[in-house]
Every structure is written in C-alpha cells, then in structure tokens.
Enzyme design. Sequence first.
Site, mmCIF file in Angstrom:
data_model
loop_
_atom_site.group_PDB
_atom_site.id
_atom_site.type_symbol
_atom_site.label_atom_id
_atom_site.label_comp_id
_atom_site.label_asym_id
_atom_site.label_seq_id
_atom_site.Cartn_x
_atom_site.Cartn_y
_atom_site.Cartn_z
ATOM 1 N N PHE A 8 -1.700 8.308 4.187
ATOM 2 C CA PHE A 8 -2.464 8.965 5.275
ATOM 3 C C PHE A 8 -3.686 9.725 4.756
ATOM 4 O O PHE A 8 -3.895 10.897 5.078
ATOM 5 C CB PHE A 8 -1.593 9.944 6.081
ATOM 6 N N LYS A 46 5.992 4.407 16.737
ATOM 7 C CA LYS A 46 5.922 3.259 15.811
ATOM 8 C C LYS A 46 7.071 3.338 14.820
ATOM 9 O O LYS A 46 7.250 4.358 14.150
ATOM 10 C CB LYS A 46 4.580 3.241 15.076
ATOM 11 N N SER A 83 5.780 5.419 8.348
ATOM 12 C CA SER A 83 5.102 5.079 7.096
ATOM 13 C C SER A 83 6.017 5.431 5.935
ATOM 14 O O SER A 83 6.590 6.521 5.899
ATOM 15 C CB SER A 83 3.794 5.860 6.958
ATOM 16 N N ASN A 121 0.830 -1.207 0.000
ATOM 17 C CA ASN A 121 0.000 0.000 0.000
ATOM 18 C C ASN A 121 0.860 1.250 0.000
ATOM 19 O O ASN A 121 1.977 1.271 0.517
ATOM 20 C CB ASN A 121 -0.975 -0.005 1.194
ATOM 21 N N ASN A 159 6.067 -1.159 11.308
ATOM 22 C CA ASN A 159 5.247 -0.745 10.170
ATOM 23 C C ASN A 159 5.540 -1.660 8.958
ATOM 24 O O ASN A 159 6.175 -2.691 9.113
ATOM 25 C CB ASN A 159 5.556 0.729 9.847
ATOM 26 N N ASN A 219 5.040 6.151 3.047
ATOM 27 C CA ASN A 219 4.217 6.775 2.008
ATOM 28 C C ASN A 219 4.006 8.278 2.158
ATOM 29 O O ASN A 219 3.236 8.862 1.411
ATOM 30 C CB ASN A 219 2.877 6.050 1.920
ATOM 31 N N THR A 220 4.655 8.894 3.141
ATOM 32 C CA THR A 220 4.687 10.352 3.217
ATOM 33 C C THR A 220 6.146 10.744 3.031
ATOM 34 O O THR A 220 7.002 10.306 3.810
ATOM 35 C CB THR A 220 4.169 10.848 4.590
HETATM 36 C C1 LIG Z 1 -3.655 -0.806 3.628
HETATM 37 C C2 LIG Z 1 -2.799 -0.516 4.826
HETATM 38 C C3 LIG Z 1 -2.820 0.738 5.408
HETATM 39 C C4 LIG Z 1 -2.032 1.020 6.522
HETATM 40 N N1 LIG Z 1 -2.090 2.257 7.096
HETATM 41 C C5 LIG Z 1 -1.357 2.513 8.207
HETATM 42 C C6 LIG Z 1 -1.455 3.773 8.855
HETATM 43 O O1 LIG Z 1 -2.228 4.643 8.462
HETATM 44 N N2 LIG Z 1 -0.677 3.989 9.937
HETATM 45 C C7 LIG Z 1 0.185 3.030 10.430
HETATM 46 O O2 LIG Z 1 0.856 3.275 11.433
HETATM 47 N N3 LIG Z 1 0.270 1.814 9.854
HETATM 48 C C8 LIG Z 1 -0.483 1.540 8.767
HETATM 49 N N4 LIG Z 1 -0.401 0.310 8.182
HETATM 50 C C9 LIG Z 1 0.556 -0.666 8.725
HETATM 51 C C10 LIG Z 1 -0.082 -1.623 9.734
HETATM 52 O O3 LIG Z 1 -0.580 -0.941 10.856
HETATM 53 C C11 LIG Z 1 0.958 -2.671 10.203
HETATM 54 O O4 LIG Z 1 1.998 -2.022 10.896
HETATM 55 C C12 LIG Z 1 1.551 -3.451 9.036
HETATM 56 O O5 LIG Z 1 0.580 -3.704 8.057
HETATM 57 C C13 LIG Z 1 2.147 -4.799 9.490
HETATM 58 O O6 LIG Z 1 1.145 -5.609 10.072
HETATM 59 P P1 LIG Z 1 0.397 -6.795 9.276
HETATM 60 O O7 LIG Z 1 1.451 -7.625 8.626
HETATM 61 O O8 LIG Z 1 -0.389 -7.523 10.322
HETATM 62 O O9 LIG Z 1 -0.477 -6.135 8.274
HETATM 63 C C14 LIG Z 1 -1.189 0.009 7.071
HETATM 64 C C15 LIG Z 1 -1.178 -1.270 6.487
HETATM 65 C C16 LIG Z 1 -1.979 -1.546 5.395
HETATM 66 C C17 LIG Z 1 -1.943 -2.943 4.807
#
Ligand SMILES: Cc1cc2nc3c(=O)[nH]c(=O)nc-3n(C[C@H](O)[C@H](O)[C@H](O)COP(=O)(O)O)c2cc1C
Length: 365
Positions: free
Chosen positions: A129, A222, A189, A125, A251, A191-192
Amino acid sequence: MDRLRDEQHGMYGALRRVLFLVPPERIHTLVFAALRGITAPAPVRSRLRRLLAPGDPVLASTVFGVRFPGPFGLAAGFDKDGLGLNIWGALGFGYAEIGTVTAHAQPGNPAPRMFRLPQDRAVLNRMGFNNHGAGELALRLAQYRPDIPIGVNIGKTKLTPPARAADDYRASARLLGPLAAYLVVNVSSPNTPGLRDLQAKDSLRPILAAVLAETSTPVLVKIAPDLSDSDVDDIADLAVELGLAGIVATNTTVSREGLATPGVEALGQGGISGPPVARRSAEVLRRLYHRVGDRLVLISVGGIETADDAWDRITAGASLLQGYTGFIYQGGLWAKHIHDGIARHLHDGGFSSLADAVGSAAPRR
Ligand SMILES: Cc1cc2nc3c(=O)[nH]c(=O)nc-3n(C[C@H](O)[C@H](O)[C@H](O)COP(=O)(O)O)c2cc1C
C-alpha cells in the site's frame, strides 16, 4: 478481425520483450507516465475512446444504481493515487478502481517488491500500500469530471494498530465516499501485516459498520482467495446482514502451488496474481453466487486473461469483472478485446442484456 488481433498481439509481443528488460516497478512507472503524457490532449483521449471504449449497448448495465458502459474494469493497485483518472475510459475499461489508499500517506515496503513470473504470465508483489493518502486522492477526485465510474479501494494504514482499524477505514470513507461511484474495503492484501486477520467476522463487522455509517455510497468488501470455504460463507452472510452492496473476489494469493516459473521461493513473500489465482478465484465466485444469489453484487477478479474467461465469470454470477496482470502481459488493447468478446457471447447466446447473462450457467439454488 482475428488476423488483425493476432497481428496486434504479435506487435505487443515484440514491445513486451523490450519492456520486460526493465525491472517491473520501474517500467510500471515509466509506462504509466507515458500513457498520461500521450493521452494528455483531450482530442487524443476522445479518439482513443472512439476506438477502444465499449460501444455496443448490450454491454452496458446498471449495478448498485451506477451506470457502467461495460463490465470490465481496471483492478485496484495499478493507479493507487488516481494519477490516471481520465485515461482508463479512453483505454477501453468500463470503470476503474483506484487505490488502495490509506488514511495516512505511506511509503510501502522496501524495493524490490514486484516481480514477473513469465512462465506463469503472473506477477508477485509485496508493494504494501505505497500511496499518497486519502486526502490527496480526494482533492484529485474532486477536480475530475468522470467519463466512466471510478471506484475507490481503501485499506488500513500500516502504523494503525488493529484495534483502531475501524477508525482508520472510517476516516478514508468520510473523505472519499462522496467522490466515488463505490467504495471497497480491502481486508485481503497479504502485504500489510495482520490485515487479512481483519477478515474474521468479529473483526470485520465493526469495520464495515463504521464505513457504512459514514457514507451512502455503495460499499463492497474485497476478500482473499486463501480463505477457507466456511470463511467465505461467513463473510457473504455478514455482507448480506449489514446491507453491503457486494463483494470483490479475489485479491492475490499467498499460495505458491503449481507455478512453472523457477526460483519463486527465493523472491520472498508477496501475493501472486494472474492465471495461478484463476481457479480459486472462480471457485470463490461460484460459492458466493450459490450462497447469496443476486442479494449482493459480485465483482470477479483474479486471472481473467481472455474474453472466454470473462464470459465464464459472468455466467457464473459476476455482474462486473476486473483485471490487472493481463494488462501487463496482453497490452493496451486488452480491455477492448475482452469487451468485444463478451458482446459476441451475448449476441450468440441470444441475451438482450448483460444482466440477463449474469449467473445463467450457475446451478439452480
Ligand atoms: C502490482 C500489484 C499491486 C496490487 N495492488 C493492489 C492494491 O493496492 N489493492 C488491492 O485491493 N489489490 C491490489 N492488487 C490485486 C489486484 O487488484 C487483483 O485483485 C489481483 O491482481 C488479481 O487480479 P489479476 O489476476 O487480474 O491481476 C495488486 C496486484 C498487483 C499485481
């Protein structure tokens, strides 16, 4: 029970094949709206809660002064604006982290910005934000009567220059600190543009200090899985020095190593979640626990799919866990399965509480 579980997985497997025919962000919006619709009547939520919420008292724990009915929570990003505040407990999560929200509302990156990597049970992804801003979430939280702890994850508004980052985080902390069980400062993140540079100690210090000065709510940071080991150590030391409540690790990763899904490079930039990030996420957790022990609360997230994965993270030093991508691939009973499995491990291992199991497999420091 195992047969029942297999059947349920089989049923979700069939549903998943249908859901996966729809583009990922679209289906996210649709499923989330359906979940809100189905759970709108309070009696439906109570019934689901009776079926799915962690019921075994051995799963409960008090962490940074907050009572958690179970250690497995929904990770940030799924419910960025707190639209589903009262459904996560009913779906069996022990808590939920809302956000990332930024001080100012913003649209995020252009679509498409979310992709499935099915052969890896992963997601790529670059949402960036997209959110309605801290003010709107504050209004929503003020009206909410919590059934589970709700943490809030705050990030920097894209248009705010790095030099003003501390003020941006401070503004969100002021609004949301009093309404959250805990706050997470997200500097990880991918993505910023430039956000992850804020993880450097000299950039991070004023941000964390500003947030801590603004709120008495527990504050965590985080971090990214792509940090070097010495950067992980630096952040751990800084967190202890400043008196943070803990660290959320990790993350998504920018690494594309070892992926089975073909054509990922063509999808462009973004962070990868799910099993491909599991090994580094667990490694960062072990490193943090070795460095800080119980001076910080460690929340482990990244590639947790099964109860055994969850148990490994607990015994490696995580007091709390989170997941996101597994919800997409495993379905609505996922949180219950994880909690049931952790409870089984606790009983089999003779642990009288979750807290006793935290770090029990970690090497002596
Ligand atoms: C579509 C998507 C959007 C995410 N958006 C955020 C976010 O806004 N802020 C954040 O701290 N992490 C975000 N994450 C990261 C998740 O919180 C997590 O740290 C990461 O996906 C690893 O966990 P997982 O393997 O269980 O998905 C996002 C993950 C995904 C897949």
